[in-house]
Design a protein around this motif. Structure first.
Motif, short mmCIF file in Angstrom:
data_model
loop_
_atom_site.label_atom_id
_atom_site.label_comp_id
_atom_site.label_asym_id
_atom_site.label_seq_id
_atom_site.Cartn_x
_atom_site.Cartn_y
_atom_site.Cartn_z
N HIS A 88 24.29 33.20 -29.85
CA HIS A 88 24.29 34.29 -28.87
C HIS A 88 23.45 33.95 -27.64
O HIS A 88 23.80 34.28 -26.52
CB HIS A 88 23.79 35.58 -29.52
N TYR A 89 22.32 33.26 -27.85
CA TYR A 89 21.40 32.99 -26.75
C TYR A 89 21.50 31.59 -26.18
O TYR A 89 20.76 31.25 -25.26
CB TYR A 89 19.96 33.26 -27.20
N ILE A 90 22.39 30.76 -26.69
CA ILE A 90 22.50 29.40 -26.18
C ILE A 90 23.48 29.38 -25.00
O ILE A 90 24.40 30.18 -24.92
CB ILE A 90 22.95 28.44 -27.30
N THR A 91 23.25 28.48 -24.06
CA THR A 91 24.15 28.32 -22.91
C THR A 91 25.38 27.57 -23.36
O THR A 91 25.27 26.51 -23.99
CB THR A 91 23.43 27.55 -21.79
N PRO A 92 26.59 28.07 -23.02
CA PRO A 92 27.82 27.39 -23.44
C PRO A 92 27.92 25.99 -22.85
O PRO A 92 27.39 25.69 -21.78
CB PRO A 92 28.94 28.29 -22.92
N SER A 93 28.64 25.12 -23.54
CA SER A 93 28.76 23.73 -23.10
C SER A 93 29.58 23.61 -21.82
O SER A 93 29.39 22.67 -21.04
CB SER A 93 29.38 22.88 -24.21
N GLU A 94 30.48 24.57 -21.54
CA GLU A 94 31.27 24.52 -20.30
C GLU A 94 30.37 24.66 -19.08
O GLU A 94 30.58 24.01 -18.05
CB GLU A 94 32.34 25.63 -20.28
N VAL A 95 29.34 25.50 -19.20
CA VAL A 95 28.41 25.68 -18.09
C VAL A 95 27.66 24.38 -17.82
O VAL A 95 27.52 23.95 -16.66
CB VAL A 95 27.43 26.83 -18.40
N TRP A 96 27.22 23.73 -18.89
CA TRP A 96 26.51 22.46 -18.71
C TRP A 96 27.44 21.39 -18.16
O TRP A 96 27.01 20.55 -17.36
CB TRP A 96 25.88 22.00 -20.03
N SER A 97 28.71 21.40 -18.54
CA SER A 97 29.67 20.43 -18.00
C SER A 97 29.85 20.64 -16.50
O SER A 97 29.90 19.67 -15.72
CB SER A 97 31.01 20.55 -18.70
N LYS A 98 29.97 21.91 -16.06
CA LYS A 98 30.11 22.20 -14.63
C LYS A 98 28.86 21.76 -13.86
O LYS A 98 28.96 21.20 -12.77
CB LYS A 98 30.38 23.69 -14.42
N ILE A 99 27.71 22.05 -14.42
CA ILE A 99 26.46 21.66 -13.75
C ILE A 99 26.37 20.14 -13.64
O ILE A 99 25.98 19.59 -12.60
CB ILE A 99 25.25 22.24 -14.50
N ALA A 100 26.73 19.44 -14.72
CA ALA A 100 26.67 17.97 -14.70
C ALA A 100 27.66 17.39 -13.70
O ALA A 100 27.35 16.43 -12.98
CB ALA A 100 26.93 17.42 -16.10
N TYR A 101 28.87 17.97 -13.62
CA TYR A 101 29.88 17.48 -12.67
C TYR A 101 29.43 17.72 -11.23
O TYR A 101 29.58 16.85 -10.36
CB TYR A 101 31.23 18.16 -12.94
N LYS A 102 28.85 18.89 -10.97
CA LYS A 102 28.33 19.19 -9.63
C LYS A 102 27.21 18.22 -9.27
O LYS A 102 27.14 17.73 -8.13
CB LYS A 102 27.83 20.63 -9.60
N HIS A 103 26.34 17.94 -10.22
CA HIS A 103 25.25 16.99 -9.98
C HIS A 103 25.80 15.59 -9.70
O HIS A 103 25.28 14.86 -8.85
CB HIS A 103 24.31 16.97 -11.19
N LEU A 104 26.87 15.21 -10.41
CA LEU A 104 27.50 13.91 -10.19
C LEU A 104 28.05 13.82 -8.78
O LEU A 104 27.84 12.81 -8.08
CB LEU A 104 28.60 13.68 -11.22
N LEU A 105 28.75 14.85 -8.31
CA LEU A 105 29.31 14.84 -6.96
C LEU A 105 28.20 14.77 -5.91
O LEU A 105 28.32 14.02 -4.92
CB LEU A 105 30.17 16.08 -6.73
N MET A 106 27.12 15.51 -6.12
CA MET A 106 26.02 15.47 -5.17
C MET A 106 25.33 14.11 -5.17
O MET A 106 24.90 13.62 -4.12
CB MET A 106 25.02 16.58 -5.50
N SER A 107 25.23 13.48 -6.32
CA SER A 107 24.62 12.15 -6.41
C SER A 107 25.47 11.11 -5.69
O SER A 107 24.95 10.22 -5.00
CB SER A 107 24.43 11.73 -7.87
#
Length: 160
Positions: A88-107
């Motif tokens: 219930h309190y954990i962040t879903p893996s889809e959110v982390w995937s989006k954050i990682a992809y956004k970080h990749l594009l910015m890098s």
């Protein structure tokens, strides 16, 4: 031999034998045996050393608790209160995937900008060795349309 020499020789021989007389073995005591020795008794009371001490009792209880946990713990696939609470309190893996992809594009964008800045050069400036050659040609006898007006050209030499 003089009397002084004889006395000096006797004193030297006594000094040479003195350390031999004082020699003792390492296992013997450093003081004379006729001294009075006092024996001090240890009056400290020590606890009984066995397996009934609190440390051993705690170790045994911890071992039993660990064995019981592994025996009665739920299987990894079962739904329990703890797993539901964590899910219930954990962040879903889809959110982390989006954050990682956004970080990749910015890098990638940042690395492209760094490469552009690292490879940047000033534009090439063509400096003529003999700039006075532009002024050498005669203004006379030029056919119409073939002459170029060079009056407004600023020629850069070695000094800027």
């Amino acid at each position: 031999m003089s009397a002084a020499r004889v006395t000096g020789a006797l004193l030297r021989s006594r000094q040479a034998t003195a350390p031999l007389l004082q020699r003792r073995f390492a296992s013997s005591q450093g003081h004379n045996e006729h001294h009075h020795e006092e024996h001090v008794q240890d009056i400290t009371s020590y606890p009984k050393e066995d397996f009934s001490s609190p440390v051993w009792r705690s170790f045994l209880l911890l071992g039993i608790a660990t064995a019981a946990f592994y025996k009665y713990a739920p299987a990894p696939g079962e739904d329990t209160f703890v797993t539901n609470f964590i899910a219930h309190y954990i962040t879903p893996s889809e959110v982390w995937s989006k954050i990682a992809y956004k970080h990749l594009l910015m890098s990638v964008e940042d690395s492209d900008e760094n490469l552009l800045m690292a490879d940047a050069k000033l534009p090439a400036v063509h400096r003529y060795r003999y700039p006075q050659r532009f002024e050498q040609s005669s203004p006379h006898l030029q056919p119409v349309g073939l002459g170029v007006d060079l009056s407004d050209i600023v020629i850069k030499g070695d000094k800027v």
